[in-house]
Motif scaffolding. Structure first.
Motif, PDB file in Angstrom:
ATOM      1  N   MET A 339      14.343  -2.635   9.288  1.00  0.00           N
ATOM      2  CA  MET A 339      12.954  -2.386   9.610  1.00  0.00           C
ATOM      3  C   MET A 339      12.259  -1.602   8.276  1.00  0.00           C
ATOM      4  O   MET A 339      13.272  -0.520   8.092  1.00  0.00           O
ATOM      5  CB  MET A 339      12.705  -2.232  11.400  1.00  0.00           C
ATOM      6  N   VAL A 340      11.126  -2.188   7.567  1.00  0.00           N
ATOM      7  CA  VAL A 340      10.040  -1.192   7.397  1.00  0.00           C
ATOM      8  C   VAL A 340       9.084  -0.205   8.156  1.00  0.00           C
ATOM      9  O   VAL A 340       8.113  -1.285   8.605  1.00  0.00           O
ATOM     10  CB  VAL A 340       9.941  -1.823   5.667  1.00  0.00           C
ATOM     11  N   ALA A 341       8.292   0.558   8.434  1.00  0.00           N
ATOM     12  CA  ALA A 341       7.632   1.369   9.114  1.00  0.00           C
ATOM     13  C   ALA A 341       7.217   1.959   8.064  1.00  0.00           C
ATOM     14  O   ALA A 341       7.906   2.430   7.053  1.00  0.00           O
ATOM     15  CB  ALA A 341       8.288   2.238  10.084  1.00  0.00           C
ATOM     16  N   ASN A 342       5.667   1.806   8.040  1.00  0.00           N
ATOM     17  CA  ASN A 342       4.101   3.066   7.332  1.00  0.00           C
ATOM     18  C   ASN A 342       2.961   3.277   8.647  1.00  0.00           C
ATOM     19  O   ASN A 342       3.297   2.905   9.455  1.00  0.00           O
ATOM     20  CB  ASN A 342       4.163   1.906   5.978  1.00  0.00           C
ATOM     21  N   ASP A 343       2.740   4.171   8.257  1.00  0.00           N
ATOM     22  CA  ASP A 343       1.609   5.103   8.537  1.00  0.00           C
ATOM     23  C   ASP A 343       0.327   4.142   7.759  1.00  0.00           C
ATOM     24  O   ASP A 343       0.216   4.843   6.502  1.00  0.00           O
ATOM     25  CB  ASP A 343       2.043   6.563   8.609  1.00  0.00           C
ATOM     26  N   GLY A 348      -4.046   6.607   0.136  1.00  0.00           N
ATOM     27  CA  GLY A 348      -3.516   6.056  -0.776  1.00  0.00           C
ATOM     28  C   GLY A 348      -2.626   4.425  -0.724  1.00  0.00           C
ATOM     29  O   GLY A 348      -2.252   3.950  -1.322  1.00  0.00           O
ATOM     30  N   ALA A 349      -2.603   4.582   1.391  1.00  0.00           N
ATOM     31  CA  ALA A 349      -1.243   3.644   0.970  1.00  0.00           C
ATOM     32  C   ALA A 349      -1.872   2.666   2.192  1.00  0.00           C
ATOM     33  O   ALA A 349      -1.422   1.967   3.341  1.00  0.00           O
ATOM     34  CB  ALA A 349      -0.426   4.300   1.623  1.00  0.00           C
ATOM     35  N   GLY A 350      -2.989   2.594   2.300  1.00  0.00           N
ATOM     36  CA  GLY A 350      -4.119   2.101   3.701  1.00  0.00           C
ATOM     37  C   GLY A 350      -3.880   0.633   2.889  1.00  0.00           C
ATOM     38  O   GLY A 350      -3.640  -0.148   1.725  1.00  0.00           O
ATOM     39  N   PHE A 351      -4.242  -0.724   3.661  1.00  0.00           N
ATOM     40  CA  PHE A 351      -4.616  -1.519   3.714  1.00  0.00           C
ATOM     41  C   PHE A 351      -5.489  -1.778   2.540  1.00  0.00           C
ATOM     42  O   PHE A 351      -6.589  -1.661   1.679  1.00  0.00           O
ATOM     43  CB  PHE A 351      -6.189  -1.909   5.088  1.00  0.00           C
ATOM     44  N   GLY A 352      -4.830  -3.480   1.479  1.00  0.00           N
ATOM     45  CA  GLY A 352      -4.901  -3.272   0.471  1.00  0.00           C
ATOM     46  C   GLY A 352      -4.653  -2.647  -0.712  1.00  0.00           C
ATOM     47  O   GLY A 352      -5.029  -3.119  -2.071  1.00  0.00           O
ATOM     48  N   SER A 353      -3.971  -1.712  -0.468  1.00  0.00           N
ATOM     49  CA  SER A 353      -3.970  -0.703  -1.650  1.00  0.00           C
ATOM     50  C   SER A 353      -2.740  -0.993  -2.541  1.00  0.00           C
ATOM     51  O   SER A 353      -1.972  -2.435  -1.193  1.00  0.00           O
ATOM     52  CB  SER A 353      -2.992   0.570  -1.178  1.00  0.00           C
ATOM     53  N   GLN A 355      -0.147   0.729  -3.651  1.00  0.00           N
ATOM     54  CA  GLN A 355       0.902   1.594  -3.096  1.00  0.00           C
ATOM     55  C   GLN A 355       1.118   1.714  -1.668  1.00  0.00           C
ATOM     56  O   GLN A 355       0.249   0.687  -0.833  1.00  0.00           O
ATOM     57  CB  GLN A 355       0.775   2.977  -3.688  1.00  0.00           C
ATOM     58  N   ASN A 356       2.080   2.186  -1.668  1.00  0.00           N
ATOM     59  CA  ASN A 356       2.871   2.708  -0.067  1.00  0.00           C
ATOM     60  C   ASN A 356       3.486   4.016   0.587  1.00  0.00           C
ATOM     61  O   ASN A 356       3.992   4.203  -1.062  1.00  0.00           O
ATOM     62  CB  ASN A 356       3.450   1.157   0.718  1.00  0.00           C
ATOM     63  N   GLU A 357       3.667   3.806   1.532  1.00  0.00           N
ATOM     64  CA  GLU A 357       4.379   5.170   2.198  1.00  0.00           C
ATOM     65  C   GLU A 357       5.532   4.679   2.778  1.00  0.00           C
ATOM     66  O   GLU A 357       5.035   4.409   3.735  1.00  0.00           O
ATOM     67  CB  GLU A 357       4.107   5.807   1.733  1.00  0.00           C
ATOM     68  N   VAL A 358       6.490   4.259   2.862  1.00  0.00           N
ATOM     69  CA  VAL A 358       7.197   3.736   3.986  1.00  0.00           C
ATOM     70  C   VAL A 358       8.712   3.994   4.605  1.00  0.00           C
ATOM     71  O   VAL A 358       9.320   5.556   4.114  1.00  0.00           O
ATOM     72  CB  VAL A 358       7.569   2.030   3.679  1.00  0.00           C
ATOM     73  N   ILE A 359       9.378   4.016   5.501  1.00  0.00           N
ATOM     74  CA  ILE A 359      10.767   4.396   5.800  1.00  0.00           C
ATOM     75  C   ILE A 359      11.386   3.027   6.307  1.00  0.00           C
ATOM     76  O   ILE A 359      10.788   1.897   6.980  1.00  0.00           O
ATOM     77  CB  ILE A 359      10.390   5.111   7.436  1.00  0.00           C
ATOM     78  N   PRO A 369       9.367   8.141  -0.539  1.00  0.00           N
ATOM     79  CA  PRO A 369       7.184   8.147  -1.045  1.00  0.00           C
ATOM     80  C   PRO A 369       6.062   7.426  -1.739  1.00  0.00           C
ATOM     81  O   PRO A 369       6.818   6.070  -2.046  1.00  0.00           O
ATOM     82  CB  PRO A 369       7.831   9.179  -2.033  1.00  0.00           C
ATOM     83  N   LEU A 370       5.083   8.210  -1.180  1.00  0.00           N
ATOM     84  CA  LEU A 370       3.348   7.055  -2.508  1.00  0.00           C
ATOM     85  C   LEU A 370       4.474   6.289  -3.369  1.00  0.00           C
ATOM     86  O   LEU A 370       4.666   7.091  -4.587  1.00  0.00           O
ATOM     87  CB  LEU A 370       2.812   7.837  -2.679  1.00  0.00           C
ATOM     88  N   THR A 371       4.491   5.049  -3.536  1.00  0.00           N
ATOM     89  CA  THR A 371       5.079   3.889  -4.671  1.00  0.00           C
ATOM     90  C   THR A 371       4.175   3.350  -4.715  1.00  0.00           C
ATOM     91  O   THR A 371       3.762   2.925  -3.275  1.00  0.00           O
ATOM     92  CB  THR A 371       6.151   4.591  -4.894  1.00  0.00           C
ATOM     93  N   SER A 372       4.287   2.076  -5.357  1.00  0.00           N
ATOM     94  CA  SER A 372       3.984   1.319  -6.195  1.00  0.00           C
ATOM     95  C   SER A 372       4.870   0.005  -4.862  1.00  0.00           C
ATOM     96  O   SER A 372       5.580   0.397  -4.075  1.00  0.00           O
ATOM     97  CB  SER A 372       3.933   0.113  -7.457  1.00  0.00           C
ATOM     98  N   LYS A 373       3.551  -0.931  -4.378  1.00  0.00           N
ATOM     99  CA  LYS A 373       4.318  -1.898  -4.053  1.00  0.00           C
ATOM    100  C   LYS A 373       5.909  -2.541  -4.194  1.00  0.00           C
ATOM    101  O   LYS A 373       6.600  -2.912  -3.979  1.00  0.00           O
ATOM    102  CB  LYS A 373       3.242  -2.859  -3.672  1.00  0.00           C
ATOM    103  N   ALA A 374       5.392  -3.020  -6.118  1.00  0.00           N
ATOM    104  CA  ALA A 374       6.206  -3.507  -6.043  1.00  0.00           C
ATOM    105  C   ALA A 374       7.438  -2.857  -5.922  1.00  0.00           C
ATOM    106  O   ALA A 374       8.578  -3.233  -5.811  1.00  0.00           O
ATOM    107  CB  ALA A 374       5.936  -3.727  -7.458  1.00  0.00           C
TER     108      ALA A 374
END
Length: 388
Positions: A339-343, A348-353, A355-359, A369-374
């Motif tokens: 499971m990949v969870a994010n807020d 900088g990690a919202g819709f359309g960005s 980048q993302n920050e996940v657990i 931590p905040l990094t590219s979706k790639a």
């Protein structure tokens, strides 16, 4: 990563500068060979600028065909009927074909990207099949307007990255060759009437990056797409599913034939209770009644108990503890393997960005931590490969 890019005399040679630049953006070192006809279309100086290296147009005492044959990948893009047919019968009468034969003898990976009129493409079909039987990879052209056209340069670069990975020590040790991977992405749209509907702000970028990374690691990729606001590579099989109902219906057909399902789509939590058959008048106020939509991820293991299931859980403005607890509940309900969870409220990690920050959870927990979706896609695929 070292790529020898061979540019031949198709009009698509004008795209070679952009292609070389994209390959370098992906981290590759690029050395270019050009045919005489290619030099009539673009100047070698342009390719020297694009690659940062001198271009090979003639073989000299440096025996360039030997010097560069044992590279990580030879990419012939564009590939004409002439270079394909000569290589099929191992004719070495020019620098590019001489390089190809030498590389073939060293078992260097070779990829051809044909570009020509469709009549010529049809005429060399037998030669193409002969080379495929010898282990040569061909990236299919776009067949339109009576031509076998050059594919998008991003697709060519992605195919090149796949070949480089699969032939690297890492890729030979751990890959997805022979695996079918299904990725859902984007937002669903629930109709209110014939012209209006409710949706969410998911762009589909995360799902597309997951699909690209799975393809790079050797998988055959199918994308189940809602509304997408980013380009989908033509290398994937794409199934469109606008609404939650359509996505659920498509999953019933697709899940049995796949080894991995990454559920990255933002599927609506609600659908309209009763849709208008025409356009609802705006002359008066409207009360809209919604009903809860089924959690379609929860049915996946019922369809295919053996599938490796990856879910995504998004929350808004919650603590890390609340985010993890919400993800664990979803994981238990759906019997997901990962499971990949994010807020989505994180700056900088919202819709359309991009980048993302996940657990990431699989019983244990990893914070990215905040990094590219790639980069996140790489982390997720690392975990999938560890578990398969």
């Amino acid at each position: 990563m070292e790529i020898v890019l061979c540019v031949t005399g198709s009009i698509a040679a004008i795209e070679a500068v952009k292609l070389a630049r994209e390959l370098r953006r992906q981290g590759a070192t690029v050395k270019c060979f050009m045919s005489d006809d290619a030099c009539n279309l673009i100047h070698p100086n342009a390719m020297e600028f694009a690659t940062g290296q001198k271009v090979v147009v003639d073989l000299t005492g440096e025996i360039e065909h030997v010097k560069y044959a044992q590279t990580d990948l030879v990419l012939v893009a564009p590939a004409t009927a002439n270079v394909i047919s000569k290589f099929a019968y191992k004719i070495a009468d020019n620098p590019i074909n001489t390089l190809l034969i030498t590389a073939f003898g060293h078992e260097t990976p070779i990829v051809f990207v044909p570009s020509m009129h469709d009549s010529m493409y049809n005429a060399v079909e037998g030669n193409i099949q002969k080379l495929k039987d010898e282990g040569i990879t061909f990236l299919e052209p776009k067949l339109e307007e009576g031509k076998a056209k050059f594919p998008d340069i991003h697709d060519i670069a992605l195919q090149a990255m796949r070949e480089l990975y699969l032939n690297s020590p890492e890729g030979q040790k751990s890959n997805l060759l022979g695996k079918n991977v299904l990725v859902s992405a984007g937002s669903t749209y629930e109709a209110i009437d014939k012209v209006r509907g409710i949706t969410n702000r998911s762009s589909g970028k995360m799902g597309v990056e997951i699909a690209k990374e799975a393809f790079r690691r050797g998988a055959e990729v199918t994308m189940l797409c809602g509304k997408i606001e980013t380009r989908i590579p033509k290398l994937f099989h794409v199934v469109e599913a606008e609404s939650t109902d359509k996505m659920e219906e498509s999953l019933q057909k697709l899940v049995p034939g796949n080894d991995v399902f990454v559920s990255a789509a933002a599927v609506s939590d609600f659908t309209v209770h009763s849709q208008g058959q025409d356009k609802i008048s705006s002359d008066s106020d409207l009360t809209l009644k919604l009903k809860r939509a089924p959690k379609i991820i929860s049915s996946v293991k019922d369809i295919n108990p053996d599938i490796f299931l990856v879910g995504f859980k998004a929350e808004y403005q919650v603590s890390d503890e609340e985010l993890v607890e919400s993800a664990r509940r979803r994981m238990e309900e759906s019997h997901a393997n990962l499971m990949v969870a994010n807020d989505v409220a994180v700056e900088g990690a919202g819709f359309g960005s991009d980048q993302n920050e996940v657990i990431i959870l699989d019983g244990d927990l990893w914070t990215v931590p905040l990094t590219s979706k790639a980069e996140i896609a790489k982390r997720v695929l690392d975990k999938i490969l560890e578990k398969l």
